[in-house]
Design a protein around this motif. Structure first.
Motif, mmCIF file in Angstrom:
data_model
loop_
_atom_site.group_PDB
_atom_site.id
_atom_site.type_symbol
_atom_site.label_atom_id
_atom_site.label_comp_id
_atom_site.label_asym_id
_atom_site.label_seq_id
_atom_site.Cartn_x
_atom_site.Cartn_y
_atom_site.Cartn_z
ATOM 1 N N THR A 177 -5.448 8.814 5.924
ATOM 2 C CA THR A 177 -5.565 9.629 4.666
ATOM 3 C C THR A 177 -6.045 8.510 3.488
ATOM 4 O OG1 THR A 177 -3.771 11.290 5.209
ATOM 5 C CG2 THR A 177 -4.452 11.231 3.029
ATOM 6 N N THR A 178 -6.855 8.969 2.520
ATOM 7 C CA THR A 178 -7.273 8.285 1.562
ATOM 8 C C THR A 178 -6.762 8.580 0.248
ATOM 9 O OG1 THR A 178 -9.286 7.651 2.922
ATOM 10 C CG2 THR A 178 -9.410 7.140 0.596
ATOM 11 N N GLN A 230 -1.974 -10.204 2.766
ATOM 12 C CA GLN A 230 -3.101 -10.340 2.082
ATOM 13 C C GLN A 230 -4.100 -9.139 1.989
ATOM 14 O OE1 GLN A 230 -4.488 -14.420 1.846
ATOM 15 N NE2 GLN A 230 -2.435 -15.080 1.416
ATOM 16 N N SER A 231 -4.381 -9.072 3.532
ATOM 17 C CA SER A 231 -5.431 -8.124 3.719
ATOM 18 C C SER A 231 -5.221 -6.764 3.235
ATOM 19 C CB SER A 231 -5.851 -8.121 5.308
ATOM 20 O OG SER A 231 -4.559 -7.599 5.817
ATOM 21 N N THR A 256 0.892 -1.277 0.168
ATOM 22 C CA THR A 256 -0.058 0.061 0.169
ATOM 23 C C THR A 256 0.813 1.185 0.012
ATOM 24 O OG1 THR A 256 0.211 0.122 2.276
ATOM 25 C CG2 THR A 256 -2.048 -1.040 1.133
ATOM 26 N N GLY A 257 2.051 1.015 0.441
ATOM 27 C CA GLY A 257 2.752 2.369 0.762
ATOM 28 C C GLY A 257 3.050 2.777 2.158
ATOM 29 N N VAL A 258 3.733 3.863 2.405
ATOM 30 C CA VAL A 258 4.089 4.180 3.849
ATOM 31 C C VAL A 258 4.500 5.715 3.858
ATOM 32 C CG1 VAL A 258 6.526 3.613 3.737
ATOM 33 C CG2 VAL A 258 5.653 3.183 5.924
ATOM 34 N N SER A 259 4.237 6.237 5.067
ATOM 35 C CA SER A 259 4.570 7.648 5.244
ATOM 36 C C SER A 259 5.839 7.648 5.862
ATOM 37 C CB SER A 259 3.289 8.204 6.173
ATOM 38 O OG SER A 259 2.273 8.585 5.624
ATOM 39 N N VAL A 260 6.956 8.503 5.234
ATOM 40 C CA VAL A 260 8.266 8.608 5.995
ATOM 41 C C VAL A 260 8.623 9.935 6.458
ATOM 42 C CG1 VAL A 260 8.900 6.701 4.536
ATOM 43 C CG2 VAL A 260 9.185 8.965 3.451
ATOM 44 N N TYR A 261 9.186 10.094 7.279
ATOM 45 C CA TYR A 261 9.560 11.439 7.648
ATOM 46 C C TYR A 261 10.726 12.303 6.725
ATOM 47 C CZ TYR A 261 10.773 15.339 10.618
ATOM 48 O OH TYR A 261 11.033 16.562 11.190
ATOM 49 N N GLU A 300 -9.345 -3.279 0.663
ATOM 50 C CA GLU A 300 -9.479 -1.906 0.367
ATOM 51 C C GLU A 300 -9.499 -1.601 -1.102
ATOM 52 O OE1 GLU A 300 -9.368 2.453 1.857
ATOM 53 O OE2 GLU A 300 -8.002 1.253 2.576
ATOM 54 N N CYS A 301 -8.303 -1.839 -1.572
ATOM 55 C CA CYS A 301 -7.852 -1.238 -2.963
ATOM 56 C C CYS A 301 -8.763 -2.096 -3.862
ATOM 57 C CB CYS A 301 -6.611 -1.346 -3.490
ATOM 58 S SG CYS A 301 -5.640 -2.928 -3.309
#
Length: 349
Positions: A147-148, A130-131, A93-98, A135-136
């Protein structure tokens, strides 16, 4: 200009342009996949139905090659995910990085941010990973840290898995399987197709020479054309009867969901469009019942002990329900013979 969302695919195409474009895509894929025209057609129909495809078969029959050929035939973003036990949900899905320069967190998109996502051996990843696809696949969006992020159209997940390997695999849960519009099996090629494969693939992989014959904008218009296909109320009732029969069959512990009814109709519309029709016939539903419904049901313990497959159970349900007697005219068409007006009249797409 705002990028169209998955629910805004663009305007439909005239019938001749639709058939030319879809035929070019299928012909392009068949340069790589020998002797599997029906399988290629169904894979394209799932794309036009805005669905997702699960390719389940033994190793070495071309599952990943079919997924790659479909992806390369369309000039749009493609990402491949090799599912392994150590794959993390954030890898998908991705990740938020500082960011130290901006002193704020910024989102780094994962592999799912593409038009076509090829998931190889999806059942090798943990249920937690897998989960990350749930959503996507259903909502065409990804939510990370509250955040969507909306995914662009077209969006399709093509996943492969080997049904006979148990070591190091995690069976797909019911919620995951239900999000796949159809499950197909490649099957072994016939001797003629296998000989053609030896001659064409022996010294060089034709997949490397495959060029795109469509782009994302054209695919969105193909999707809009398939949406525009008419499904009469009686045909929709027949679809409901098929799905309801899976819930009432004594050999089935868990029947197909209401989502499967919707996806059965959507896929039937796409198949009808690929055959040059702007209306759905019950024959389309009968043909699609096994690939669309069989992977969603759970047989009883007795049925499993008797080695009854879900494909065989669904095929028997289709056989029990009334079949059309005239393949050139829908048995649900109540117009008088010779009357060309009404619900099955071509509307000149």
């Amino acid at each position: 200009m705002t990028t169209p969302t998955w629910d805004q695919p663009g305007g439909p195409l005239p019938s001749d342009e639709f058939l030319a474009a879809s035929g070019a895509i299928m012909a392009n894929i068949e340069q790589v996949i020998e002797g599997k025209s029906a399988t290629v057609r169904l894979a394209l129909a799932v794309l036009l139905a805005e669905g997702h495809l699960l390719i389940e078969d033994v190793p070495g029959v071309g599952k990943t090659k079919l997924a790659k050929a479909l992806a390369r035939s369309i000039d749009c973003s493609v990402r491949r995910i090799q599912f392994t036990p150590d794959l993390l949900p954030s890898d998908v899905t991705g990740v938020s990085v500082y960011n130290q320069e901006t002193r704020d967190f910024e989102f780094k998109p994962g592999a799912v941010f593409a038009n076509l996502v090829v998931g190889d051996e999806i059942n090798r990843a943990s249920p937690k990973t897998q989960s990350a696809l749930l959503e996507c696949m259903e909502e065409r969006q990804v939510t990370v840290d509250g955040t969507t992020y909306e995914l662009q159209a077209p969006f399709m997940v093509i996943a492969t898995q080997n049904p006979i390997e148990m070591e190091g695999t995690y069976p797909l849960p019911e919620a995951q399987r239900d999000r796949f519009t159809a499950r197909i099996a490649m099957g072994y090629p016939d001797p003629r197709a296998e000989m053609a494969m030896l001659n064409g693939h022996g010294a060089h992989d034709p997949l490397n020479d495959l060029r795109s014959v469509a782009d994302a904008a054209l695919v969105r218009r193909l999707i809009a054309t398939a949406r525009d296909v008419h499904a009469a109320e009686a045909v929709q009732q027949y679809a409901i009867a098929l799905v309801t029969a899976t819930r009432e069959a004594p050999e089935i512990r868990l029947g197909a969901s209401p989502r499967s009814t919707l996806q059965l109709i959507r896929t039937a519309k796409a198949v009808a469009a690929l055959e040059g029709r702007d209306y759905v016939l019950p024959d389309d539903l009968q043909t699609l019942a096994v690939p669309v419904l069989a992977h969603r049901i759970i047989p009883t313990a007795d049925a499993q002990l008797n080695r009854r497959t879900t494909d065989a159970i669904v095929a028997e349900i289709v056989h029990r329900l009334p079949l059309p007697h005239d393949r050139n005219r829908s048995p649900y068409d109540t117009r008088a013979v010779g009357d060309t007006r009404g619900q099955y009249e071509s509307r000149g797409r």
